[in-house]
Design an enzyme around this catalytic site. Structure first.
Site, PDB file in Angstrom:
ATOM      1  N   GLY A  44       0.844  -1.193   0.000  1.00  0.00           N
ATOM      2  CA  GLY A  44       0.000   0.000   0.000  1.00  0.00           C
ATOM      3  C   GLY A  44       0.875   1.237   0.000  1.00  0.00           C
ATOM      4  O   GLY A  44       2.052   1.174   0.348  1.00  0.00           O
ATOM      5  N   GLN A  95       3.301   9.925   1.271  1.00  0.00           N
ATOM      6  CA  GLN A  95       4.597   9.238   1.369  1.00  0.00           C
ATOM      7  C   GLN A  95       5.539   9.612   0.224  1.00  0.00           C
ATOM      8  O   GLN A  95       6.750   9.401   0.322  1.00  0.00           O
ATOM      9  CB  GLN A  95       4.408   7.712   1.427  1.00  0.00           C
ATOM     10  CG  GLN A  95       3.717   7.269   2.724  1.00  0.00           C
ATOM     11  CD  GLN A  95       3.511   5.768   2.780  1.00  0.00           C
ATOM     12  OE1 GLN A  95       2.511   5.260   2.276  1.00  0.00           O
ATOM     13  NE2 GLN A  95       4.450   5.048   3.346  1.00  0.00           N
ATOM     14  N   CYS A 138       6.138  -0.266   7.506  1.00  0.00           N
ATOM     15  CA  CYS A 138       5.754   0.913   6.736  1.00  0.00           C
ATOM     16  C   CYS A 138       6.952   1.343   5.888  1.00  0.00           C
ATOM     17  O   CYS A 138       8.071   1.378   6.386  1.00  0.00           O
ATOM     18  CB  CYS A 138       5.339   2.046   7.680  1.00  0.00           C
ATOM     19  SG  CYS A 138       4.853   3.545   6.825  1.00  0.00           S
ATOM     20  N   LEU A 139       6.684   1.650   4.634  1.00  0.00           N
ATOM     21  CA  LEU A 139       7.770   2.056   3.741  1.00  0.00           C
ATOM     22  C   LEU A 139       8.406   3.364   4.212  1.00  0.00           C
ATOM     23  O   LEU A 139       9.552   3.644   3.872  1.00  0.00           O
ATOM     24  CB  LEU A 139       7.247   2.203   2.300  1.00  0.00           C
ATOM     25  CG  LEU A 139       6.752   0.892   1.659  1.00  0.00           C
ATOM     26  CD1 LEU A 139       6.090   1.175   0.320  1.00  0.00           C
ATOM     27  CD2 LEU A 139       7.893  -0.106   1.491  1.00  0.00           C
ATOM     28  N   HIS A 179      -4.202   1.397   7.984  1.00  0.00           N
ATOM     29  CA  HIS A 179      -2.823   1.909   8.040  1.00  0.00           C
ATOM     30  C   HIS A 179      -2.666   3.078   7.054  1.00  0.00           C
ATOM     31  O   HIS A 179      -2.116   4.126   7.403  1.00  0.00           O
ATOM     32  CB  HIS A 179      -1.861   0.754   7.705  1.00  0.00           C
ATOM     33  CG  HIS A 179      -0.425   1.141   7.526  1.00  0.00           C
ATOM     34  ND1 HIS A 179       0.566   0.729   8.390  1.00  0.00           N
ATOM     35  CD2 HIS A 179       0.202   1.885   6.572  1.00  0.00           C
ATOM     36  CE1 HIS A 179       1.727   1.223   7.973  1.00  0.00           C
ATOM     37  NE2 HIS A 179       1.542   1.917   6.881  1.00  0.00           N
ATOM     38  N   GLU A 180      -3.180   2.900   5.835  1.00  0.00           N
ATOM     39  CA  GLU A 180      -3.057   3.952   4.814  1.00  0.00           C
ATOM     40  C   GLU A 180      -3.882   5.180   5.179  1.00  0.00           C
ATOM     41  O   GLU A 180      -3.453   6.313   4.979  1.00  0.00           O
ATOM     42  CB  GLU A 180      -3.490   3.432   3.437  1.00  0.00           C
ATOM     43  CG  GLU A 180      -2.744   2.219   2.911  1.00  0.00           C
ATOM     44  CD  GLU A 180      -1.242   2.344   2.965  1.00  0.00           C
ATOM     45  OE1 GLU A 180      -0.727   3.467   2.994  1.00  0.00           O
ATOM     46  OE2 GLU A 180      -0.573   1.299   2.988  1.00  0.00           O
ATOM     47  N   HIS A 196      -2.153   7.487   7.401  1.00  0.00           N
ATOM     48  CA  HIS A 196      -1.206   8.379   6.719  1.00  0.00           C
ATOM     49  C   HIS A 196      -1.898   9.685   6.291  1.00  0.00           C
ATOM     50  O   HIS A 196      -1.284  10.749   6.320  1.00  0.00           O
ATOM     51  CB  HIS A 196      -0.612   7.711   5.474  1.00  0.00           C
ATOM     52  CG  HIS A 196       0.528   6.773   5.747  1.00  0.00           C
ATOM     53  ND1 HIS A 196       1.701   7.177   6.334  1.00  0.00           N
ATOM     54  CD2 HIS A 196       0.678   5.442   5.489  1.00  0.00           C
ATOM     55  CE1 HIS A 196       2.531   6.128   6.423  1.00  0.00           C
ATOM     56  NE2 HIS A 196       1.928   5.067   5.925  1.00  0.00           N
TER      57      HIS A 196
END
Ligand code: GNR
Ligand code: NI
Length: 172
Positions: A46, A51, A94-95, A136-137, A140
């Site tokens: 995702g 990000q 997480c990226l 999670h997204e 963000h």
């Protein structure tokens, strides 16, 4: 299509609250294409627009296991309509928080209303990894990272590690 740089902690940009999209036009579709390229290149499941530094309420996702069968999903202006009282625990990464993982509790199932790639209104009943990932997204979009749910000590240890990696230019 282009691969963009993913912003990592600590960086104030990740704390911005993203702005609703008024219309899903060419610019937004191009952004979604770039986000998907960037996500696949980083082996993520995702990615939220913030990000890659764009504060728009846009998410891309692909939770399919088979690399040859891509199942991209696009969510514009997602809203959680309903969430389960039952929680499930998942080891999240997480990226934007590279190489750090922690078990996080979130509602097991949730219903989402959103616009798709073509700006059409959609409704989705999400469960399992899909529900975890979309929550999670959506965090963000509010400037929230999974490490915010950890104890102050664990969170500060992770941020310290990441700062050190940045200053020593060790990119992992
Ligand atoms: O690639 C990712 N994997 C993942 C695993 C468990 C819970 C959430 C995620 S999302 C993450 C990609 C990412 O950082 N998205 O914002
Ligand atoms: Ni993330």
């Amino acid at each position: 299509m282009a691969i963009k740089t993913i912003i990592t902690e600590p960086n104030k940009i990740l704390r911005q609250v993203s702005i609703s999209v008024e219309k899903v036009g060419k610019e937004e579709q191009r952004l979604m294409d770039d986000m998907l390229d960037t996500m696949y290149a980083a082996n993520g499941i995702g990615l939220a627009a913030i990000q890659i530094g764009v504060p728009k309420r846009i998410i891309v996702m692909d939770i399919s296991k088979d690399e040859n069968k891509k199942e991209p999903r696009y969510f514009v202006n997602p809203i959680i309509k309903n969430k389960d009282k039952i929680k499930s625990t998942y080891e999240e990464g997480c990226l934007s928080v590279p190489n750090q993982f922690a078990e996080i509790d979130r509602p097991k199932n949730c219903d989402i209303e959103y616009l798709d790639y073509n700006g059409h209104k959609k409704f989705l009943k999400a469960e399992g990894l899909l529900a975890t990932c979309i929550q999670h997204e959506m965090d963000h979009l509010e400037g929230i990272l999974f490490i915010d749910y950890l104890s102050k000590l664990k969170k500060s240890m992770i941020i310290k590690k990441l700062s050190k990696m940045k200053s020593t230019r060790i990119v992992v």
